[in-house]
Design a protein around this motif. Structure first.
Motif, PDB file in Angstrom:
ATOM      1  N   SER A 133       0.880  -1.710   0.144  1.00 42.66           N
ATOM      2  CA  SER A 133      -0.294  -0.179  -0.010  1.00 42.66           C
ATOM      3  C   SER A 133       0.817   1.240   0.315  1.00 42.66           C
ATOM      4  CB  SER A 133      -1.014   0.378   1.546  1.00 42.66           C
ATOM      5  OG  SER A 133       0.216   0.631   2.328  1.00 42.66           O
ATOM      6  N   VAL A 134       0.116   2.183  -0.481  1.00 38.78           N
ATOM      7  CA  VAL A 134       0.876   3.684  -0.646  1.00 38.78           C
ATOM      8  C   VAL A 134       1.398   3.938   0.569  1.00 38.78           C
ATOM      9  CG1 VAL A 134       0.465   5.895  -0.936  1.00 38.78           C
ATOM     10  CG2 VAL A 134      -0.514   3.891  -2.651  1.00 38.78           C
ATOM     11  N   GLU A 135       0.619   3.731   2.239  1.00 38.62           N
ATOM     12  CA  GLU A 135       0.764   4.045   3.174  1.00 38.62           C
ATOM     13  C   GLU A 135       2.044   3.955   3.878  1.00 38.62           C
ATOM     14  OE1 GLU A 135      -2.036   3.540   2.513  1.00 38.62           O
ATOM     15  OE2 GLU A 135      -2.457   5.425   2.736  1.00 38.62           O
ATOM     16  N   ALA A 136       1.784   1.981   3.267  1.00 40.41           N
ATOM     17  CA  ALA A 136       2.885   1.523   3.892  1.00 40.41           C
ATOM     18  C   ALA A 136       4.333   1.387   3.885  1.00 40.41           C
ATOM     19  CB  ALA A 136       2.557  -0.149   4.392  1.00 40.41           C
ATOM     20  N   PHE A 137       4.495   1.926   2.161  1.00 41.38           N
ATOM     21  CA  PHE A 137       5.366   2.554   1.389  1.00 41.38           C
ATOM     22  C   PHE A 137       5.746   2.989   1.861  1.00 41.38           C
ATOM     23  CE2 PHE A 137       7.419   4.641  -1.820  1.00 41.38           C
ATOM     24  CZ  PHE A 137       8.490   3.425  -2.271  1.00 41.38           C
ATOM     25  N   GLU A 138       5.271   4.623   2.517  1.00 43.29           N
ATOM     26  CA  GLU A 138       6.143   5.262   2.345  1.00 43.29           C
ATOM     27  C   GLU A 138       6.863   5.698   4.042  1.00 43.29           C
ATOM     28  OE1 GLU A 138       3.131   9.108   2.710  1.00 43.29           O
ATOM     29  OE2 GLU A 138       4.260  10.327   3.855  1.00 43.29           O
ATOM     30  N   ARG A 139       6.288   4.702   5.005  1.00 41.87           N
ATOM     31  CA  ARG A 139       6.660   4.770   5.887  1.00 41.87           C
ATOM     32  C   ARG A 139       7.084   3.913   5.789  1.00 41.87           C
ATOM     33  NH1 ARG A 139       2.940   1.094   8.231  1.00 41.87           N
ATOM     34  NH2 ARG A 139       4.602  -0.443   8.328  1.00 41.87           N
ATOM     35  N   HIS A 140       7.982   2.937   5.214  1.00 43.07           N
ATOM     36  CA  HIS A 140       9.358   2.333   4.689  1.00 43.07           C
ATOM     37  C   HIS A 140       9.742   2.717   4.332  1.00 43.07           C
ATOM     38  CE1 HIS A 140       8.235  -2.182   6.774  1.00 43.07           C
ATOM     39  NE2 HIS A 140       7.300  -1.557   5.891  1.00 43.07           N
ATOM     40  N   TYR A 141      10.032   3.706   3.021  1.00 43.22           N
ATOM     41  CA  TYR A 141      11.138   4.160   2.613  1.00 43.22           C
ATOM     42  C   TYR A 141      11.429   5.098   3.856  1.00 43.22           C
ATOM     43  CZ  TYR A 141      12.773   8.043  -0.713  1.00 43.22           C
ATOM     44  OH  TYR A 141      13.663   8.481  -0.919  1.00 43.22           O
ATOM     45  N   LEU A 142      10.312   6.229   4.597  1.00 39.13           N
ATOM     46  CA  LEU A 142      10.613   7.211   5.248  1.00 39.13           C
ATOM     47  C   LEU A 142      11.786   6.612   6.138  1.00 39.13           C
ATOM     48  CD1 LEU A 142       7.513   9.598   5.883  1.00 39.13           C
ATOM     49  CD2 LEU A 142       9.544   9.389   4.591  1.00 39.13           C
ATOM     50  N   GLU A 143      11.744   5.510   6.992  1.00 43.47           N
ATOM     51  CA  GLU A 143      12.322   4.858   8.239  1.00 43.47           C
ATOM     52  C   GLU A 143      13.430   4.622   6.806  1.00 43.47           C
ATOM     53  OE1 GLU A 143      12.643   0.588   9.971  1.00 43.47           O
ATOM     54  OE2 GLU A 143      10.681   1.109   8.980  1.00 43.47           O
ATOM     55  N   LEU A 144      13.723   3.994   6.445  1.00 43.67           N
ATOM     56  CA  LEU A 144      14.849   3.865   5.992  1.00 43.67           C
ATOM     57  C   LEU A 144      15.996   4.783   5.532  1.00 43.67           C
ATOM     58  CD1 LEU A 144      14.876   1.034   2.941  1.00 43.67           C
ATOM     59  CD2 LEU A 144      15.857   0.903   4.832  1.00 43.67           C
ATOM     60  N   SER A 145      15.088   6.042   4.645  1.00 49.59           N
ATOM     61  CA  SER A 145      15.708   7.252   4.662  1.00 49.59           C
ATOM     62  C   SER A 145      16.511   7.827   5.619  1.00 49.59           C
ATOM     63  CB  SER A 145      14.520   8.027   4.203  1.00 49.59           C
ATOM     64  OG  SER A 145      14.186   7.962   2.483  1.00 49.59           O
ATOM     65  N   HIS A 146      14.999   7.640   6.436  1.00 49.72           N
ATOM     66  CA  HIS A 146      15.584   8.813   7.590  1.00 49.72           C
ATOM     67  C   HIS A 146      17.260   8.051   8.908  1.00 49.72           C
ATOM     68  CE1 HIS A 146      11.491  11.256   8.264  1.00 49.72           C
ATOM     69  NE2 HIS A 146      13.264  12.049   7.793  1.00 49.72           N
ATOM     70  N   ALA A 147      16.971   6.348   8.626  1.00 53.10           N
ATOM     71  CA  ALA A 147      18.532   5.752   8.971  1.00 53.10           C
ATOM     72  C   ALA A 147      19.351   5.572   8.675  1.00 53.10           C
ATOM     73  CB  ALA A 147      17.930   3.928   8.971  1.00 53.10           C
ATOM     74  N   ALA A 148      19.390   6.105   6.986  1.00 54.54           N
ATOM     75  CA  ALA A 148      20.464   6.425   6.115  1.00 54.54           C
ATOM     76  C   ALA A 148      21.123   7.721   6.256  1.00 54.54           C
ATOM     77  CB  ALA A 148      20.296   6.540   4.488  1.00 54.54           C
ATOM     78  N   MET A 149      20.213   8.690   6.598  1.00 53.60           N
ATOM     79  CA  MET A 149      20.186   9.871   7.030  1.00 53.60           C
ATOM     80  C   MET A 149      21.117  10.395   7.910  1.00 53.60           C
ATOM     81  SD  MET A 149      17.586  12.013   4.909  1.00 53.60           S
ATOM     82  CE  MET A 149      18.053  13.774   5.978  1.00 53.60           C
ATOM     83  N   GLU A 150      20.525  10.032   8.598  1.00 58.16           N
ATOM     84  CA  GLU A 150      21.375   9.736  10.759  1.00 58.16           C
ATOM     85  C   GLU A 150      22.606   9.329  10.750  1.00 58.16           C
ATOM     86  OE1 GLU A 150      19.968  10.393  13.744  1.00 58.16           O
ATOM     87  OE2 GLU A 150      18.590  12.016  12.215  1.00 58.16           O
TER      88      GLU A 150
END
Lengths: 138, 1262
Positions: free
Chosen positions: B449-466
């Motif tokens: 789903s769009v929401e789940a994708f967003e959640r996972h994507y944000l999680e990964l992005s933030h982890a990488a940025m951190e």
């Protein structure tokens, strides 16, 4: 051979950046700029361990799916970055080294030009020629 | 970690090299435990073939019962099941038993080994005391069994039979034999390894060499080499095992590369099959048997092979405790696989590889997390962050592929694609099925789903940025951020996107990467437009419109955006203010006139050069420069404050960075220090109160470096808050069209009020939009001054010489005053400095720019008291110059005119002469008083003249005859002619002065002197006091006669008459003709009074004869040590006061040298007894210098000086004491005036012969 060659000043602004015209220039700018992270990391790591006996060639900075980014830093902290297509597997480490050496020599010539103002972007035709030679697919 | 409990069973750890045991199983079983325990206890050195480094190795073994099936058949390459050593156990000690059963059994064992070509065996004979006891009856030497076995089986290989004594006893003997056995076993095992592995490796190499042959299969070879790897792993030689896999890896890679180069191997065909499964790496099992079987069957896909190979490498690396190498290799592998698939032209479903990479990244990360603690992970972010970023990237592209990023959500086509991709994932592996966060589940969920994708994507992005931030890779973090921003943009969330983009932009701007700057800025513009942030959007648009990296169309678009907004009729009160620097750059400012300093009301133009950065011409409604006005408190001296240091006068260059593309070096170094000197002058008299140095750009230097607005505003993300200061005055120009490139705008500057005008801000208005330059730097100012008229008089040539006509220059700065026709200057005439009338006196009028605007003849009228100069009409702020000839009369002498009042009531200042330190000439200050029509006060001006001559006089005597000498010294630098030299006496007409000078005209060169001499003749009496005037005419050399000017010199001589004549005579010793050195001779001094007593002379004493007498003191002084005075050298003489009175004194002197010796000096002084002290004549020392007599006094002083010098000598102490105690009644000595005593024998010489027996010769060489 190389798809993008960049010379970056000590202060990390580009003195010269040229890429293969067929590809997205902007992408290379981003790639080269990001590679400075690794360059800085390597420089500081080397500085700690060896002092002045420094290897100018920094090796593979980081691979991406499509490109390999190699780095080199002069004693005056001017950085050279060469981006090579990942599919180009014929290039060995030694060849990359010699490309950097050639680039460094040509850069030194540019700096020796009394009319060149250090810190300005490089506009030398000779340097351009050397870079073109490295970027020709051959 | 929820997968913690299902820690992978490491399959290969179970494996140990197989050792078979034959013979007495019971015996072996009893010893098995200790054997299995003790065997690995000690390490053994394993020497390797092929120059490989020896290794210490702990040996373990899997002891199994010997069966013939265990022996490898011919051609079986399996190494894992290969028995490396065969042991035969026996405790037989009975010869008979040995002969009957044991030997035979051994023979059978041996033969079966031999048939399988195995030579790695050992026979262990166990001896116990029990067995010995048991067989005591038919005992044989116990060694005999062993010997028998050795002779029967160990043909020259005695070491193949080992004795173990009392293995179950705890004795040193038993221990020793155990150790020997273990050592033997280890040695034999290693020997077997070396031999069998060596053979295996040789076979393997042979197989590898056949790879060019057509039937060769990589998969087969793979299995063979992996067998070797397994064995090494079994021996816990993980390094060696890893080498095997790396070799396989390299071999395969080479084949793929060769394929790319056109060299196709047949077996590669199976790897080129379309990819059907992309389930990612599987690292939880030590050996993925499923994939291995696939490879064995030759059915594996490239991804399978790679996955399997990597999983093995990963396992071994983790054994080796090099988890970070796993991450690094993983990244390489993933990149490489993508490349290889491309190279082999394997058809892959779009997105499938993304899935594979994504899953693999997460799998590797999971695996690493499983074997490291959190602290280790955090410390080694730099190794894992690449995988995180890669996974993020891949998930993003998957999201885009599956339509999960768009605002609307996935279309049916997108859904189809998703289903296809999910199909290729297969089922979840059993290992992770219970794990909640397995990569498989994550991916499935993300794609659901769009929401789940967003959640996972944000999680990964933030982890990488951190992580990037944590390890200081800020640029990489920002790039991820930018990518995230793009995601937000597509999701229709420009607000979040903008923050991320701004952060990225800041970094690009600060490091001067123009292309990324442009690109990011374009994205920001999009965000800002969506957000409706008009001002920001317009600012960004302005930046982009001037960005040379964009195409002209794009730039025009952005420019049009601004113009469109500007043309909108909004509420007029609200104008959008933008930074000027992005719109146009101020490059130069020029003042006309260039001095940038005008008098009030004058025309001052300011020319601005603007470089317009817009791609098209822009019509500006108004350009205004706001002025800050400072009333100039300093008053009228505006001109002296040349404020700006300018390379060319009146031009200020603004050197700004050309554009954002320019290296931002300035932002690193900061602006350079700009210093200026200031002078604080007192307003009343323009004298300097203080001087100092000020920094002109403190506001730039002292700004906070972390503030939001970097110094280079053109790079600024958002415009600085520019508040137009509502200045009262501004330069304005309406309706200007700015063309792209250089434009020039001319303003007329206001110049009504005197003061300093500083240009502060520049503002261009286009409809609703204002472009403001908040600070003009370097600061530009011009001055408007109002000036009082100023009159200065200065010499045309330095120095002004007194006594000659000299030209002085009058300069009138009219200031605000207008000289009308008929206005005149009134000069008060003075006697000492008359103004010489001249025929043509021209006045020059020049304007403030020092250009000549007119010339006119001055009319000068002189009356008795006043000289009036009529000035020609002159406009304000012009300069009027003319020259006048004046003459300063040299003051000649003592006459002291009464104080006069000048016509204007000023007290006449008597010119006062004084000696100037810079020149030997005596200076005279002449004051001029000028009445100017613009002032009620007179202007007082001083001119300094220098007297070119120094004059000295002296009186010379010869007996009664008198001569006067005047010396004129030329102290100036000019050469003069001297003519008509004359000396006159004022009072005594009878006196005749006869000139002894011959020439009428004399040349007097610079620094030279002329001496003139007169003889004084008189008839009756010589007056004791003479008032003389020396006069001469002089002119500079080579001038006509009329140019001669008079020069007078007055002096006074007193006590001229000769009173005494002194005559000395040297008398040789008696009987000698000449004096001899060293012999006494007589000195006869004869003092004769020459004149009758005069009135002024006072008698000190009256003689018994009634004659007046006076007391003299004489003194013989020989300064050159030629003479030795014997006895008294001085004495007192009482002289009668009448003519021809004579007194003789005899003194004995001795010449000290031979030769013509000068006579010793004889001094005669007046002796004043103490009673006479009151009546002393005015002491020369008490003579107070006063104005009128200074010249004269000087000469008198000189004479007094010489007199006092003369009076020194033996009486010096008396004299000085007398001077100190003046007024006390003490006898004193007083010298005579020159001329009063005449010395007859002055400069006489006498011949002195050397002593007769002179044997010392002295030579004086001088």
């Amino acid at each position: 051979m190389a798809v993008c060659i960049a010379v970056i000043a000590k202060e990390n602004y580009p003195l010269y950046i040229r890429s293969v015209p067929t590809q997205n220039e902007l992408k290379f700018h981003y790639t080269v700029h990001t590679s400075l992270d690794v360059v800085e990391e390597k420089i500081s790591a080397v500085g700690k361990s060896l002092g002045d006996q420094r290897e100018l060639y920094l090796g593979l900075l980081y691979p991406t799916e499509d490109y390999k980014v190699y780095g080199y830093v002069t004693n005056s902290k001017v950085k050279f970055v060469i981006v090579v297509d990942s599919s180009n597997t014929s290039l060995r480490d030694n060849e990359i080294r010699s490309m950097f050496r050639k680039l460094h020599n040509s850069f030194t010539d540019v700096m020796c030009n009394p009319f060149h103002n250090p810190g300005d972007s490089i506009q030398s035709k000779a340097f351009d020629g050397i870079v073109s030679g490295m970027m020709q697919t051959g | 970690m929820e997968c913690q409990e299902e820690k992978p069973i490491i399959y290969t750890m179970e494996n140990k090299p197989i050792v078979t045991c034959a013979g007495d199983q019971g015996l072996f079983t009893s010893l098995y435990t200790s054997l299995a325990q003790q065997l690995p206890r000690e390490p053994m050195e394993w020497r390797r073939t092929y120059g490989r480094a020896p290794k210490m190795i702990h040996l373990e073994a899997n002891f199994v019962q010997f069966k013939e099936e265990l022996l490898p058949k011919e051609g079986n390459k399996a190494l894992l099941t290969f028995p490396f050593l065969h042991i035969y156990w026996t405790d037989c000690c009975d010869t008979e038993m040995y002969k009957t059963s044991v030997k035979e059994e051994m023979m059978r064992w041996q033969s079966s080994l031999r048939t399988h070509g195995s030579a790695d065996w050992v026979i262990i004979v166990v001896e116990t005391n029990d067995t010995k006891k048991k067989n005591k009856t038919n005992i044989l030497p116990r060694s005999s069994i062993v010997d028998k076995i050795r002779s029967d089986f160990c043909n020259k290989q005695n070491d193949r039979c080992v004795v173990l004594s009392d293995p179950l006893k705890d004795s040193s003997r038993s221990q020793e034999s155990w150790n020997a056995l273990l050592l033997k076993l280890r040695t034999l095992l290693l020997m077997s390894f070396t031999k069998n592995l060596g053979r295996f490796e040789d076979d393997m190499r042979t197989l590898r060499e056949k790879r060019t042959q057509p039937g060769w299969s990589f998969c087969e070879y793979f299995m063979v080499q992996e067998e070797l790897a397994f064995v090494f792993e079994m021996l816990q030689q993980f390094e060696d095992a890893l080498v095997q896999y790396d070799e396989l890896d390299a071999l395969f890679t080479q084949y793929v590369l060769n394929f790319g180069a056109g060299d196709t191997a047949n077996w590669l065909g199976s790897f080129c099959a379309p990819v059907r499964s992309w389930s990612g790496l599987l690292l939880r099992r030590p050996i993925d048997m499923e994939k291995r079987e696939g490879i064995q069957r030759g059915e594996a896909s490239l991804l399978d092979l790679r996955s399997y190979l990597f999983s093995r490498q990963c396992t071994l690396l983790i054994f080796l405790q090099r988890p970070w190498e796993v991450t690094q290799r993983a990244l390489e592998l993933l990149h490489n696989c993508v490349q290889e698939l491309r190279l082999l032209e394997v058809s892959v479903l779009e997105g499938a590889l993304d899935c594979w990479v994504f899953l693999s990244c997460l799998e590797v990360l999971h695996r690493i997390e499983g074997c490291c603690d959190q602290a280790q992970l955090a410390a080694n972010c730099s190794h894992t962050v690449g995988l995180w970023a890669y996974a993020t990237d891949k998930l993003k592209s998957l999201g885009e592929h599956c339509g999960l990023v768009s605002e609307k959500g996935p279309t049916s086509e997108d859904l189809n694609r998703t289903v296809d991709l999910l199909a290729g994932l297969g089922d979840e592996r059993p290992e992770t099925i219970h794990s909640l966060q397995s990569p498989y589940k994550k991916l499935k969920e993300a794609l659901s789903s769009v929401e789940a994708f967003e959640r996972h994507y944000l999680e990964l992005s933030h982890a990488a940025m951190e992580m990037y931030r944590a390890i200081g890779r800020m640029r990489s973090a920002r790039l991820v951020g930018k990518s995230l921003a793009e995601f937000y943009m597509r999701k229709g969330d420009p607000e979040r996107a903008e923050t991320l983009l701004q952060e990225a932009l800041k970094s690009y701007v600060s490091e001067g990467w123009s292309l990324p700057v442009t690109h990011t800025r374009k994205q920001i513009a999009e965000c800002q437009k969506l957000l409706g942030r008009t001002e920001d959007y317009l600012q960004t648009s302005a930046l982009l419109a001037g960005d040379v990296n964009l195409t002209t169309e794009e730039r025009k678009h952005f420019c049009q955006e601004i113009l469109t907004f500007a043309a909108k009729s909004g509420e007029p009160s609200h104008k959008v203010t933008l930074s000027m620097s992005v719109f146009a750059q101020l490059t130069r400012l020029q003042f006309h006139p260039a001095t940038a300093s005008v008098h009030s009301g004058a025309n001052l133009r300011v020319e601005l050069t603007l470089r317009c950065l817009m791609p098209m011409s822009v019509r500006i409604e108004q350009v205004a420069a706001i002025i800050h006005f400072d009333v100039d408190h300093g008053g009228t001296h505006g001109r002296s404050k040349g404020a700006q240091r300018q390379t060319s006068p009146g031009t200020v260059e603004f050197n700004q960075d050309k554009s954002s593309a320019c290296p931002p070096s300035s932002s690193f170094t900061g602006p350079s220090l700009e210093l200026d000197e200031i002078h604080d002058r007192s307003p009343s008299d323009n004298s300097l109160n203080s001087a100092g140095v000020v920094c002109k750009n403190t506001h730039l230097l002292l700004r906070r470096h972390d503030s939001n607005s970097p110094p280079n505003t053109s790079n600024c993300v958002s415009p600085p808050a520019v508040a137009m200061k509502e200045g009262a005055q501004m330069l304005k120009v309406q309706d200007v069209t700015l063309e792209p490139g250089i434009n020039s705008i001319i303003f007329t500057a206001p110049s009504e009020q005197p003061g300093t005008y500083t240009l502060r801000q520049l503002c261009a208005t286009v409809g609703q939009v204002q472009f403001v330059l908040p600070h003009m730097y370097p600061s530009v100012q011009y001055e408007v001054y109002s000036q009082e008229p100023q009159l200065t008089v200065e010499p045309l040539a330095e120095p002004l010489l007194a006594g000659l006509p000299q030209i002085v220059k009058f300069t009138l700065l009219t200031g605000h005053y207008t000289v009308k026709k008929g206005v005149a200057l009134q000069l008060s005439n003075t006697d000492t400095m008359p103004i010489l009338p001249s025929t043509s006196c021209t006045a020059r009028i020049s304007n403030p720019a020092a250009e000549l605007v007119g010339e006119s003849v001055l009319s000068i009228q002189s009356s008795e008291k006043v000289t009036s100069i009529s000035l020609p009409p002159t406009p304000p702020y012009h300069t009027l110059e003319f020259q006048l000839e004046v003459l300063c009369i040299i003051p000649s002498g003592s006459d002291r005119p009464a104080n006069e009042r000048l016509t204007n009531g000023e007290v006449r200042h008597r010119p006062r002469s004084y000696s100037h330190p810079d020149t030997p000439m005596t200076a005279i200050d002449q004051r001029m008083s000028i009445d100017c029509p613009w002032s009620i006060y007179s202007t007082l001006l001083a001119l300094t003249f220098y007297i070119p001559f120094k004059t000295k006089h002296s009186l010379l005597s010869a007996g009664n005859r008198k001569y006067m000498q005047v010396c004129v010294q030329n102290v100036s630098d000019v050469t003069f002619m001297l003519a008509e030299v004359k000396l006159t006496e004022k009072q005594h007409a009878s006196l005749e002065l006869q000139s002894l000078n011959t020439k009428t005209q004399q040349l007097l060169c610079s620094k030279h002197s002329v001496f003139c001499l007169w003889e004084v003749r008189w008839k009756d009496d010589l007056p004791s006091c003479l008032q003389c005037v020396f006069s001469a005419n002089f002119s500079p050399l080579n001038q006509e006669i009329s140019a001669f000017k008079p020069f007078h010199y007055q002096f006074q001589l007193e006590r001229v008459t000769t009173l005494y004549s002194v005559r000395a005579e040297i008398l040789p010793p008696a009987g000698e003709q000449h004096c001899r050195s060293g012999f006494l001779c007589g000195l006869e001094v004869c003092i004769t009074r020459l004149s009758e007593p005069t009135e002024g002379e006072m008698a000190e004493e009256t003689d018994t004869d009634g004659l007046k007498t006076t007391k003299l003191m004489y003194e013989v002084a020989d300064s050159s040590s030629n003479w030795a005075v014997c006895g008294k050298s001085s004495g007192m003489v009482s002289m009668p006061m009448r003519a021809n009175a004579t007194h003789k004194v005899q003194i004995e002197v001795m010449p000290l040298f031979a030769g013509h010796l000068p006579f010793p000096k004889i001094k005669v002084l007046k002796y004043l007894p103490h009673t006479a002290a009151v009546a002393i004549q005015p002491d020369p020392d008490s003579c107070v210098e006063n104005d009128s007599l200074s010249l004269l006094d000087k000469t008198l002083d000189d004479q007094a000086d010489t007199a006092s010098i003369r009076s020194r000598g033996s009486v010096h102490s008396v004299g000085s004491g007398d001077q100190q105690q003046r007024g006390v009644a003490m006898p004193r000595l007083e010298p005579f005036s020159p001329g009063q005593v005449f010395n007859n024998s002055h400069a006489r010489q006498v011949l002195v012969l050397p002593a007769t027996d002179d044997h010392i010769m002295e030579v004086n060489a001088t």
